[in-house]
Structures are given as structure tokens and as C-alpha cells.
Design an enzyme around this catalytic site. Structure first.
Site, PDB file in Angstrom:
ATOM      1  N   GLY A 216       0.814  -1.114   0.002  1.00  0.00           N
ATOM      2  CA  GLY A 216       0.062   0.039  -0.047  1.00  0.00           C
ATOM      3  C   GLY A 216       0.848   1.281   0.104  1.00  0.00           C
ATOM      4  O   GLY A 216       0.544   2.298   0.539  1.00  0.00           O
TER       5      GLY A 216
ATOM      6  N   ALA B  40      -2.581  -3.734  14.723  1.00  0.00           N
ATOM      7  CA  ALA B  40      -2.774  -2.447  15.831  1.00  0.00           C
ATOM      8  C   ALA B  40      -3.975  -1.872  15.169  1.00  0.00           C
ATOM      9  O   ALA B  40      -3.514  -1.066  13.982  1.00  0.00           O
ATOM     10  CB  ALA B  40      -1.542  -1.842  16.155  1.00  0.00           C
TER      11      ALA B  40
ATOM     12  N   HIS C 108     -12.521  11.333  12.204  1.00  0.00           N
ATOM     13  CA  HIS C 108     -11.544  10.823  11.405  1.00  0.00           C
ATOM     14  C   HIS C 108     -11.892  11.864   9.904  1.00  0.00           C
ATOM     15  O   HIS C 108     -12.978  12.532   9.930  1.00  0.00           O
ATOM     16  CB  HIS C 108     -11.661   9.594  10.850  1.00  0.00           C
ATOM     17  CG  HIS C 108     -11.119   8.707  12.082  1.00  0.00           C
ATOM     18  ND1 HIS C 108     -11.712   8.255  13.237  1.00  0.00           N
ATOM     19  CD2 HIS C 108      -9.682   8.155  12.020  1.00  0.00           C
ATOM     20  CE1 HIS C 108     -10.925   7.607  13.963  1.00  0.00           C
ATOM     21  NE2 HIS C 108      -9.740   7.503  13.191  1.00  0.00           N
TER      22      HIS C 108
ATOM     23  N   LYS D 104     -11.907   8.038   5.127  1.00  0.00           N
ATOM     24  CA  LYS D 104     -11.956   6.752   5.990  1.00  0.00           C
ATOM     25  C   LYS D 104     -13.519   6.090   5.858  1.00  0.00           C
ATOM     26  O   LYS D 104     -14.390   6.705   5.842  1.00  0.00           O
ATOM     27  CB  LYS D 104     -12.090   6.864   7.419  1.00  0.00           C
ATOM     28  CG  LYS D 104     -11.888   5.720   8.407  1.00  0.00           C
ATOM     29  CD  LYS D 104     -11.743   6.012   9.587  1.00  0.00           C
ATOM     30  CE  LYS D 104     -11.698   4.786  10.910  1.00  0.00           C
ATOM     31  NZ  LYS D 104     -10.514   3.880  10.293  1.00  0.00           N
TER      32      LYS D 104
ATOM     33  N   THR E  98     -10.150   1.760  16.497  1.00  0.00           N
ATOM     34  CA  THR E  98      -9.961   2.210  17.921  1.00  0.00           C
ATOM     35  C   THR E  98     -10.879   2.503  18.625  1.00  0.00           C
ATOM     36  O   THR E  98     -10.845   1.869  20.015  1.00  0.00           O
ATOM     37  CB  THR E  98      -9.008   3.405  17.840  1.00  0.00           C
ATOM     38  OG1 THR E  98      -7.812   3.116  17.169  1.00  0.00           O
ATOM     39  CG2 THR E  98      -8.693   4.120  19.073  1.00  0.00           C
TER      40      THR E  98
END
Length: 278
Positions: free
Chosen positions: A27, A136, A166, A170, A177
Site C-alpha cells: 500500500g 494494531a 476522522h 475513512k 480504535t
């Protein structure tokens, strides 16, 4: 501070490795991917050895002039140690599984990797094997601490809501999160007051109902990067825990931390907390 991505706790520092860890970025043509490429290129103990992105194939990464390739299979036989993926959830998991077949450790920064996807990754990266995979939902150290603080505070409050904000590019909501924050708060306390709302003048005005009924609200605005507030309330007082990432550079210390430590953690590691010791 030590270097561009240092910190008081030297999160991004590491003794000079010989030879450097050879890193591939999947990416690489995207906003996060290009930032990761720059961070890896600046690190003296890492070597940006490959870049993959079908949408940007043939472009070169500066400095260094590395050409972006279109095919992940180009990593096979390229002596890559760690592949970092910032694409989309479905592709990221498939890419990581292929990397495991090539003998490459994986670091996934794409959000939206749920339990079903994690099960696939655990199979591809068994704890008894030699390869590691770090997933993560947020690589910002401050965001990791925010989640931990919210988890600590949860037993002391009866009501809580999460607002995540955000950029308008997105595509998933709520953010990984926000979901992980709610899950950890719910695990820390199962005693939450019910939502008193009975009339919805506008449908879904109260946001989505997350774990233990904790409400999660998603905002998408141009000009934002990544932000989150955790609001907790009890009789006579409230507590707000907020984290803001104003630039994608904020994620780089965590990304480099994962790259440097993934080889020492066979199997699947979810979140940066184990790497930070919290």
C-alpha cells in the site's frame, strides 16, 4: 527526542542492527503507506527493500528511487524480513497470509480486522512457529495510552460514550480504535446504566450501541486526521479523555516499534500494549 520519530522513552530507538531489517511496505502509494516508506527510509537500522501497490505501480519512492511493484509475489525470494500493510481489511489479511507463506513477518495497520480475520491470522502465524504478526488498530502511542486510561477509569463511572472523528476518506465506522476502547471498557466494568432515550426524533441520533451498550459516535470531516474522545460520567462529575493525531507522522514511532519487535513475538499480537509493556 532522538531523531524524527524519537520520544522520551526512546520508543523508536533501537541499537544498530547488522544487517538492517529489510522492510516491504504494502500500500506504498497511499497516504499512510508513503509516510511509512519515508519513516523506514530514515531509520538507520531498517532498509526499505520493497514497495507494493497495484494502483501506484511503476512510480518511484524518493529519496532512494525504489520502484513500486504491482504484485505481492515479487516479495517471494526478495529476502524481506518484515512486511508492513496499510491497505484495506480484506486485502491486508490475505496479504499477511501470503507473506507467512514467503517466510515474512507481518505488521498490519489497517483497521477493521475483526475476530474472524484474527482467527485466520492465528492459523497463518501460530505461536509455535517462527513468524510473528502484529495487528494494531492505532499506532499512535498516545491513542494506546488513551485506551488504557479509559479502561482504568471505567469501573468508577456508570455512563460512558465514545466519539471518534476522522478524515472524510475513512470508509469504515466506527473506527477500530473506538471499538477496541469500548471492548476494553466493557471488560473492565459490566455495570453501565441503560440508555434513557425513548424517542428518536432523528433515527440513529444516539449513535451505535457498542459493547455493554456503550454508545459510539463516528464523525467524518475534511481537515481531520484521527481523533477520539471518551466521555465518562457519574453523579456530580465527568471525565473526558481525548487523543488527537494532527499528522500521520504521529503513527510512525508505533509502526517502527512493531517492525523492530515483531520477529521476537511468534504468533499474533493484537495492539501495541504488549510491545510497550502496559
Amino acid at each position: 527526542m532522538t531523531g524524527s520519530y524519537g520520544s522520551k522513552r526512546s520508543i523508536a530507538s533501537h541499537p544498530l542492527l547488522s544487517p538492517p531489517v529489510r522492510v516491504a511496505v504494502i500500500g506504498a502509494g497511499g497516504r499512510m503507506g508513503s509516510t511509512v516508506c519515508a519513516a523506514v527510509a530514515q531509520a538507520t537500522d531498517l532498509d526499505l527493500a520493497a514497495a507494493v501497490d497495484p494502483a501506484a505501480a511503476g512510480q518511484t519512492i524518493t529519496p532512494g528511487g525504489l520502484e513500486i511493484t504491482a504484485d505481492l509475489s515479487d516479495l517471494a525470494g526478495a529476502a524481506i524480513d518484515v512486511a508492513v500493510d496499510f491497505t484495506v481489511p480484506g486485502a491486508a489479511v490475505d496479504n499477511a497470509i501470503r507473506c507467512s507463506e514467503y517466510g515474512i513477518h507481518a505488521v498490519i495497520g489497517t483497521t477493521g480486522v475483526g475476530e474472524a480475520e484474527q482467527a485466520l491470522l492465528r492459523k497463518a502465524f501460530p505461536e509455535t512457529g517462527s513468524l510473528g504478526c502484529v495487528v494494531a488498530p492505532n499506532f499512535a502511542i498516545g491513542a494506546v495510552l488513551m485506551m488504557r486510561f479509559a479502561e482504568i477509569a471505567a469501573p468508577w463511572f456508570e455512563t460512558a460514550e465514545i466519539i471518534e472523528l476522522h478524515h472524510d476518506g475513512k470508509v469504515d465506522a466506527p473506527s477500530g480504535t473506538a471499538m477496541l476502547t469500548a471492548e476494553r471498557m466493557a471488560a473492565a466494568s459490566g455495570d453501565w446504566a441503560p440508555d434513557p432515550t425513548r424517542v428518536h426524533t432523528v433515527p440513529e441520533a444516539r449513535g451505535g450501541s457498542g459493547p455493554s451498550g456503550i454508545r459510539i459516535h463516528s464523525v467524518r470531516l475534511r481537515g481531520l486526521v484521527a481523533h477520539q474522545e471518551v466521555l465518562l460520567g457519574t453523579t456530580g462529575q465527568s471525565l473526558t479523555i481525548r487523543h488527537d493525531s494532527y499528522d500521520r507522522q504521529s503513527f510512525m514511532p508505533g509502526v517502527l516499534l512493531a517492525i523492530r519487535n515483531v520477529a521476537a513475538r511468534p504468533g499474533l499480537t493484537v495492539g501495541l500494549e504488549p510491545l510497550l509493556g502496559i
